[in-house]
Enzyme design. Structure first.
Site, PDB file in Angstrom:
ATOM      1  N   THR A   1      38.320 -36.017  28.392  1.00 46.72           N
ATOM      2  CA  THR A   1      39.257 -34.757  27.730  1.00 46.72           C
ATOM      3  C   THR A   1      39.826 -34.948  29.228  1.00 46.72           C
ATOM      4  O   THR A   1      39.717 -35.926  30.491  1.00 46.72           O
ATOM      5  CB  THR A   1      38.784 -33.430  28.484  1.00 46.72           C
ATOM      6  OG1 THR A   1      37.962 -33.657  26.871  1.00 46.72           O
ATOM      7  CG2 THR A   1      39.374 -32.677  28.119  1.00 46.72           C
TER       8      THR A   1
ATOM      9  N   HIS B   1      31.028 -29.062  26.268  1.00 47.30           N
ATOM     10  CA  HIS B   1      30.942 -29.924  24.604  1.00 47.30           C
ATOM     11  C   HIS B   1      31.456 -28.700  23.587  1.00 47.30           C
ATOM     12  O   HIS B   1      31.249 -28.788  22.989  1.00 47.30           O
ATOM     13  CB  HIS B   1      30.067 -30.658  24.401  1.00 47.30           C
ATOM     14  CG  HIS B   1      29.887 -31.922  25.110  1.00 47.30           C
ATOM     15  ND1 HIS B   1      28.593 -32.467  24.207  1.00 47.30           N
ATOM     16  CD2 HIS B   1      30.948 -32.080  26.328  1.00 47.30           C
ATOM     17  CE1 HIS B   1      28.874 -33.538  26.127  1.00 47.30           C
ATOM     18  NE2 HIS B   1      29.500 -33.229  26.456  1.00 47.30           N
TER      19      HIS B   1
ATOM     20  N   LEU C   1      35.583 -31.195  33.141  1.00 44.77           N
ATOM     21  CA  LEU C   1      35.946 -31.621  32.525  1.00 44.77           C
ATOM     22  C   LEU C   1      35.561 -32.652  32.085  1.00 44.77           C
ATOM     23  O   LEU C   1      34.489 -33.330  32.476  1.00 44.77           O
ATOM     24  CB  LEU C   1      37.662 -31.680  31.936  1.00 44.77           C
ATOM     25  CG  LEU C   1      38.537 -30.610  32.267  1.00 44.77           C
ATOM     26  CD1 LEU C   1      40.604 -31.591  33.011  1.00 44.77           C
ATOM     27  CD2 LEU C   1      39.079 -30.163  31.628  1.00 44.77           C
ATOM     28  N   ASP C   2      35.372 -33.402  30.347  1.00 45.97           N
ATOM     29  CA  ASP C   2      34.498 -33.885  30.197  1.00 45.97           C
ATOM     30  C   ASP C   2      35.430 -35.454  30.827  1.00 45.97           C
ATOM     31  O   ASP C   2      35.896 -35.710  31.475  1.00 45.97           O
ATOM     32  CB  ASP C   2      34.240 -33.730  28.775  1.00 45.97           C
ATOM     33  CG  ASP C   2      33.844 -32.934  27.805  1.00 45.97           C
ATOM     34  OD1 ASP C   2      32.766 -32.395  28.993  1.00 45.97           O
ATOM     35  OD2 ASP C   2      33.365 -32.163  26.905  1.00 45.97           O
ATOM     36  N   LYS C   3      33.989 -36.566  30.635  1.00 47.40           N
ATOM     37  CA  LYS C   3      35.208 -37.618  30.779  1.00 47.40           C
ATOM     38  C   LYS C   3      36.197 -38.248  30.339  1.00 47.40           C
ATOM     39  O   LYS C   3      37.277 -38.249  31.085  1.00 47.40           O
ATOM     40  CB  LYS C   3      33.938 -38.961  30.902  1.00 47.40           C
ATOM     41  CG  LYS C   3      34.799 -39.322  31.471  1.00 47.40           C
ATOM     42  CD  LYS C   3      33.254 -41.023  31.364  1.00 47.40           C
ATOM     43  CE  LYS C   3      33.995 -42.751  31.957  1.00 47.40           C
ATOM     44  NZ  LYS C   3      32.354 -43.324  32.008  1.00 47.40           N
TER      45      LYS C   3
END
Length: 427
Positions: A159, A255, A155-157
């Site tokens: 998110t 993303h 997961l994105d930082k």
């Protein structure tokens, strides 16, 4: 020496004698060189390759190659020696009490194959340049005496939400296959700026790394981008300023959700990277990213599907409450509808259909020609006209009236919002 399973610590016995090991279930399907890296890291790849090439490594008494796949229950013979003094099992980092408490606080559920975390926003999944605090660095808290758990997706930082961790190498391979095969289903919740004209639909926009950003930013690239598809559904709106949506990624590009929503003119609230200043709402709504991995449904090695839901982080929950959104309006259930065919897919389907028809026609023409030749040959050779005669070949479809035409079936068109749809009300 009798066969024995490899100890989880990686200490597989002395190197002064021939060693034999029974391949465990977690190593089923792994490459031979991967097995050595997991269980005998002190033996280098060059040594393993030489042993395999000279027949010193055997599986059930047979020679093998370093890239051969091994199976549970097989017996592996390892010759003596091969230890490299400066190599050994990776040393695990000793975590502080606060780090262990932080790791435990993220756990939603866990079993022998998986640990499911609710990752908070602001915590990176993996380390990198200048990133010393991350989920991967906390996984030693779950290792105990067994193998170190490992990441199978990211997961994105910024998110938050469901993050699946595999406990063993075997379960890591199992889950990774599900993610790469797109059978794992994920549903995200997001707050977006504005309200889309179409309340439910699919975004198909290929993505690639944006030049000049060092790979840190993605953009829509119709010519050279990789295929990317996202389903979205508006759940509820706050006037015309913002709305709450479900997002289901059908592909897994970097993303992807953030770029797709910004591309249709409705960036995710708090996403300044792709939405600029337009991504921030006035008032007391948090400036943090409002993107949350709400639900994950994936196959489990035990046979029962794993279905997990993660609670919202504090900033997201506060924004939902302030806008008056009703959390019961969404069950975050992944859609099982087939993906509508793109224009290129429709053309390909039509070409395949036409090709199949041409093949059938060629076969019918050959039968007619062959039948005509046989009949002429029989008359020329003085064969009697009485008796059994060859049945005339059936005429196949010809050009003109009555000829079948290729038909390309389009996929289902997104309909009206499900489960009641969004409540149109101003805030």
């Amino acid at each position: 020496m009798s066969a024995a399973k490899v100890p989880p610590s990686g200490n597989a016995g002395t190197s002064a004698e021939v060693r034999q090991f029974t391949i465990g279930r977690d190593d089923d399907g792994a490459r031979l060189d991967r097995w050595f890296k997991r269980h005998l890291p002190q033996i280098g790849f060059a040594t393993v390759s030489r042993w395999a090439r000279t027949g010193q490594i055997r599986i059930d008494g047979k020679r093998v190659k370093v890239d051969d796949r091994i199976a549970a229950g097989q017996v592996l013979r390892v010759p003596p020696g091969g230890d490299t003094p400066d190599r050994g099992p990776n040393q695990r980092r000793v975590l502080t009490e606060d780090e262990i408490a932080e790791a435990d606080a993220m756990v939603i559920t866990q079993d022998r194959a998986a640990i499911v975390l609710n990752k908070p926003p602001g915590l990176a999944t993996q380390g990198g340049t200048g990133t010393l605090r991350h989920v991967d660095g906390l996984l030693d808290a779950f290792a105990e005496s067994g193998p170190r758990p490992r990441l199978v997706h990211r997961l994105d930082k910024d998110t938050s939400g469901v993050l699946l961790i595999a406990r063993t190498p075997g379960s890591a391979a199992f889950f990774s296959t599900r993610f790469s095969g797109r059978t794992a289903k994920k549903v995200y919740w997001a707050l977006i700026v504005g309200v889309p004209d179409v309340y439910e639909g699919q975004i198909d926009a290929p993505l690639s790394k944006q030049p000049g950003t060092g790979g840190e930013k993605m953009h829509v690239d119709e010519e050279g981008g990789q295929k990317a598809s996202t389903r979205y559904r508006v759940i509820e709106r706050a006037g015309n300023s913002a709305c709450w949506v479900e997002l289901q990624p059908l592909t897994g590009r970097t993303h992807q959700l953030r770029v797709h929503m910004a591309a249709i003119g409705h960036p995710i609230v708090g996403d300044g990277k792709y939405g600029g200043q337009d991504a921030f709402l006035t008032g007391s709504i948090s400036r943090k990213l409002h993107l949350h991995a709400r639900r994950l449904v994936i196959d489990h090695p035990d046979g029962t599907p794993l279905d997990v839901t993660a609670d919202l982080p504090p900033h997201f929950a506060a924004s939902m409450d302030q806008m008056g959104f009703d959390l019961t309006l969404s069950d975050a259930l992944p859609s099982d509808e087939p993906t509508p065919m793109s224009r290129d897919q429709k053309k390909q389907s039509a070409r395949q259909h036409s090709k199949q028809i041409r093949k059938e026609r060629r076969g019918e023409r050959r039968e007619r020609i062959a039948g005509g030749r046989n009949e002429k040959d029989g008359i020329a050779k003085g064969r009697p006209k009485s008796g059994i005669k060859a049945a005339p070949a059936k005429r196949g479809p010809t050009k003109g009236k009555g000829s079948p035409k290729p038909v390309a079936k389009a996929g289902p068109r997104p309909g009206a919002p499900k489960r009641g749809g969004p409540a149109k009300k101003g805030r």
